[in-house]
Design a protein around this motif. Structure first.
Motif, PDB file in Angstrom:
ATOM      1  N   ALA A 415       0.456  -1.344   0.095  1.00 39.51           N
ATOM      2  CA  ALA A 415      -0.421  -0.224   0.376  1.00 39.51           C
ATOM      3  C   ALA A 415       0.883   0.747  -0.014  1.00 39.51           C
ATOM      4  N   GLU A 416       0.441   2.489  -0.714  1.00 42.37           N
ATOM      5  CA  GLU A 416       1.192   3.824  -0.900  1.00 42.37           C
ATOM      6  C   GLU A 416       0.741   4.217   0.878  1.00 42.37           C
ATOM      7  N   ASP A 417       0.084   3.800   1.399  1.00 46.14           N
ATOM      8  CA  ASP A 417       0.202   4.229   2.942  1.00 46.14           C
ATOM      9  C   ASP A 417       1.073   3.200   3.903  1.00 46.14           C
ATOM     10  N   ALA A 418       1.707   2.369   3.414  1.00 51.60           N
ATOM     11  CA  ALA A 418       2.251   0.657   4.389  1.00 51.60           C
ATOM     12  C   ALA A 418       3.640   1.835   4.941  1.00 51.60           C
ATOM     13  N   ALA A 419       4.370   2.930   4.879  1.00 49.28           N
ATOM     14  CA  ALA A 419       5.841   3.736   5.405  1.00 49.28           C
ATOM     15  C   ALA A 419       4.646   4.609   7.197  1.00 49.28           C
ATOM     16  N   GLN A 420       3.304   4.970   6.830  1.00 51.05           N
ATOM     17  CA  GLN A 420       2.168   5.305   7.763  1.00 51.05           C
ATOM     18  C   GLN A 420       1.882   4.576   8.812  1.00 51.05           C
ATOM     19  N   VAL A 421       0.695   3.475   7.945  1.00 51.93           N
ATOM     20  CA  VAL A 421       0.188   2.534   8.218  1.00 51.93           C
ATOM     21  C   VAL A 421       0.957   0.705   8.779  1.00 51.93           C
ATOM     22  N   ASN A 422       1.122   0.967   9.570  1.00 46.43           N
ATOM     23  CA  ASN A 422       1.848  -0.274  10.419  1.00 46.43           C
ATOM     24  C   ASN A 422       2.372  -0.434  11.938  1.00 46.43           C
ATOM     25  N   VAL A 423       2.452  -1.444  12.203  1.00 42.60           N
ATOM     26  CA  VAL A 423       2.848  -2.386  13.447  1.00 42.60           C
ATOM     27  C   VAL A 423       3.432  -1.772  14.535  1.00 42.60           C
ATOM     28  N   ALA A 424       4.680  -1.334  13.531  1.00 42.04           N
ATOM     29  CA  ALA A 424       5.318  -0.117  14.333  1.00 42.04           C
ATOM     30  C   ALA A 424       4.826   1.238  15.273  1.00 42.04           C
ATOM     31  N   SER A 425       4.707   1.715  14.281  1.00 43.67           N
ATOM     32  CA  SER A 425       3.514   2.491  14.151  1.00 43.67           C
ATOM     33  C   SER A 425       2.545   3.418  15.465  1.00 43.67           C
ATOM     34  N   GLN A 426       1.889   1.715  15.683  1.00 45.09           N
ATOM     35  CA  GLN A 426       0.676   1.740  16.043  1.00 45.09           C
ATOM     36  C   GLN A 426       0.933   1.128  17.706  1.00 45.09           C
ATOM     37  N   ARG A 427       2.139   0.188  17.727  1.00 41.99           N
ATOM     38  CA  ARG A 427       2.165  -0.195  18.556  1.00 41.99           C
ATOM     39  C   ARG A 427       2.244   0.356  20.082  1.00 41.99           C
ATOM     40  N   ASP A 428       3.107   1.462  19.764  1.00 41.66           N
ATOM     41  CA  ASP A 428       3.211   2.588  21.142  1.00 41.66           C
ATOM     42  C   ASP A 428       1.869   3.851  22.011  1.00 41.66           C
ATOM     43  N   ASP A 429       1.130   3.615  20.231  1.00 43.55           N
ATOM     44  CA  ASP A 429       0.318   4.954  20.108  1.00 43.55           C
ATOM     45  C   ASP A 429      -0.545   4.652  20.706  1.00 43.55           C
ATOM     46  N   PRO A 430      -1.186   4.748  22.055  1.00 46.76           N
ATOM     47  CA  PRO A 430      -2.149   4.629  22.815  1.00 46.76           C
ATOM     48  C   PRO A 430      -3.687   4.696  21.721  1.00 46.76           C
ATOM     49  N   ALA A 431      -4.459   5.404  20.946  1.00 48.40           N
ATOM     50  CA  ALA A 431      -4.588   6.234  20.688  1.00 48.40           C
ATOM     51  C   ALA A 431      -5.163   4.908  18.878  1.00 48.40           C
TER      52      ALA A 431
END
Length: 526
Positions: A415-431
């Motif tokens: 996906a074009e947004d893979a650099a933003q939408v991924n496990v690493a970017s979300q794992r420590d974000d409670p939101a």
């Protein structure tokens, strides 16, 4: 107190191994890569992995055309790697469910090669053969689900063989006791190896009309539908004889403790629940696909849920899914931002949730350029939008090259947004969506009412779905606002907020009503 099995309490996570994690850099996911990501899955909190086919295959249908039922394709690894995966998963409290493809083999399977050698072959009757009509044509009007006729002429022996899918996927003849015995032995091979369950692929196609009668026309067919849907599949699927075949498979599985049998089904709710068997002697979980095609609004969802709950036999345990490897991703089917609402719906309904990889980070369908197309459905029936490549793209792990999936060129584009939408970017974000999924899974473990409690739909304002789960006197209420407008939900005093999709947009007024923003959902303990 009723004791519930692990597959009733738990969350099942579907892995499409080609796209989950590549361990050797060839651009295709494999067992080594999957093994490397087990700690992530344990952190997420899932209880079992359903793995799509990994047996030897020419990969014309990406593993659903099998040449050897009792081995691993070198693309994915070998039996030693599979044994290591099972041991590592079990050490983390994760079960393994393996796809089982009983309807057909590859045309390169030794059984079919033997069957083609002569009409007198001992394996000839292991497949469905028929003489041509006097004009040389096929024996009836049956159509393939992958385009064209369901009959393929084998010139050397002068007969047609049946193929419900690709020409290279000949249907097995399940009326032959020798076929049944051989396939039961395949089941035992994997159960002996330690798998915790089997998912039966395309099971409703398993046996066809003995008289090979023509299917009747479908009066509701439209030009934008595939050719095979011109006909009603009265004589090619969901036949009465299926019940006996299911009972025999269930007996095989019941010889092993705590194993589960799941059936792929795309049938009406009434027909789906028949696969539990009359006395619970069918499959444990006939796949409930009702919500995959239901319009995304509260009224339609409530009706589908109520219909399914009402149809369930007393011995049937429910199950739910919002996505899989054959269906568009849920985040691409719902309004922007409502993938959180989808997560809350899936993980709070009564029954076993089946979660598709990547949905927990909000992955969407990926447009596939013509030169990268892989799916035989799209190649054989172009322009109908039935291709499955968009929902099978590689898992998005981090912002590095190829989203951390592979050091080589991935087999499908990212996906074009893979650099933003991924496990690493979300794992420590409670939101993040990922953290919401993790908290919801944890809530199911902490609250038996969510895991195994009863279900009761409640009155709700237009655009909202409200229901209650209850277990041993403890009640939890779920309110989901499918509309884009705020609404007021009646709520008893003294409730405690357990989870919300939208944090500050939820507040309780003194009047005893809960103000719920558009697209928001809440879980409260009463």
């Amino acid at each position: 107190m009723v004791e519930h099995m692990w597959w009733q309490r738990g969350v099942i996570y579907q892995v499409y191994p080609r796209s989950f994690m590549d361990g050797n850099g060839d651009g295709v996911g494999d067992l080594t890569g999957l093994r490397e990501r087990l700690d992530y899955l344990a952190w997420l909190g899932v209880d079992a992995l359903w793995i799509t086919p990994i047996q030897p295959s020419p990969m014309l249908d990406f593993g659903y055309d099998i040449t050897d039922y009792a081995d691993i394709d070198p693309l994915f690894g070998d039996l030693a790697a599979f044994d290591d995966l099972i041991a590592a998963a079990h050490a983390r409290g994760i079960r393994i469910i393996l796809d089982f493809v009983p309807n057909h083999t590859s045309d390169r399977h030794p059984w079919f090669i033997d069957a083609c050698s002569s009409r007198k072959s001992a394996k000839r009757d292991w497949y469905v053969w028929q003489d041509p009509l006097p004009d040389g044509g096929p024996p009836n009007n049956w159509r393939s689900h992958f385009g064209g006729l369901a009959w393929e002429m084998h010139q050397p022996t002068g007969q047609y063989y049946l193929r419900t899918f690709l020409p290279q996927q000949p249907d097995l003849n399940w009326r032959n006791p020798a076929v049944q015995a051989a396939m039961h032995q395949v089941m035992r091979f994997w159960l002996d190896r330690g798998v915790d369950g089997l998912r039966l692929d395309a099971i409703w196609h398993l046996i066809k009309d003995e008289q090979l009668r023509n299917n009747p026309p479908n009066p509701g067919w439209q030009d934008n539908q595939p050719e095979h849907e011109r006909l009603l599949h009265v004589f090619t699927s969901d036949r009465p004889e299926m019940q006996g075949l299911l009972r025999s498979m269930r007996k095989v599985v019941d010889a092993y403790p705590e194993r589960v049998l799941i059936a792929e089904l795309y049938l009406s709710t009434e027909r789906t629940v028949s696969y539990y068997g009359r006395e619970g002697d069918g499959v444990h979980l006939p796949a409930n696909t009702a919500l995959l095609g239901t319009p995304w609004n509260a009224e339609s969802m409530a009706a589908a849920i109520d219909q399914y709950e009402a149809a369930l036999p007393t011995h049937g345990w429910p199950n739910w899914s919002l996505g899989n490897h054959d269906q568009p991703r849920v985040a691409s089917r719902v309004p922007a931002g409502q993938e959180r609402l989808a997560a809350m719906l899936l993980l709070t309904l009564r029954g076993t949730p089946l979660l598709y990889y990547g949905d927990e980070i909000g992955m969407r369908n990926v447009p596939i350029p013509p030169e990268r197309l892989q799916d035989p459905i799209e190649k054989n029936m172009p322009g109908l939008g039935r291709g499955r490549d968009p929902q099978r793209t590689p898992m998005q792990w981090d912002h590095s090259a190829n989203a951390g999936f592979s050091q080589g060129e991935p087999w499908l584009p990212l996906a074009e947004d893979a650099a933003q939408v991924n496990v690493a970017s979300q794992r420590d974000d409670p939101a993040s969506v990922l953290q919401l999924y993790r908290r919801l899974i944890q809530l199911r473990r902490e609250h038996p009412a969510l895991a195994v409690g009863s279900y009761r739909g409640l009155a709700a304002p237009l655009g909202a779905l409200v229901f209650e789960r209850e277990h041993e006197g403890r009640q939890i209420r779920v309110a989901l606002n499918f509309s884009d407008r705020p609404c007021s939900i009646a709520m008893p005093p003294g409730e405690m907020l357990l989870e919300s999709t939208a944090g500050a947009t939820v507040r309780t007024a003194e009047s005893g009503t809960l103000q719920l923003a558009g697209g928001a959902g809440v879980i409260v303990a009463l």
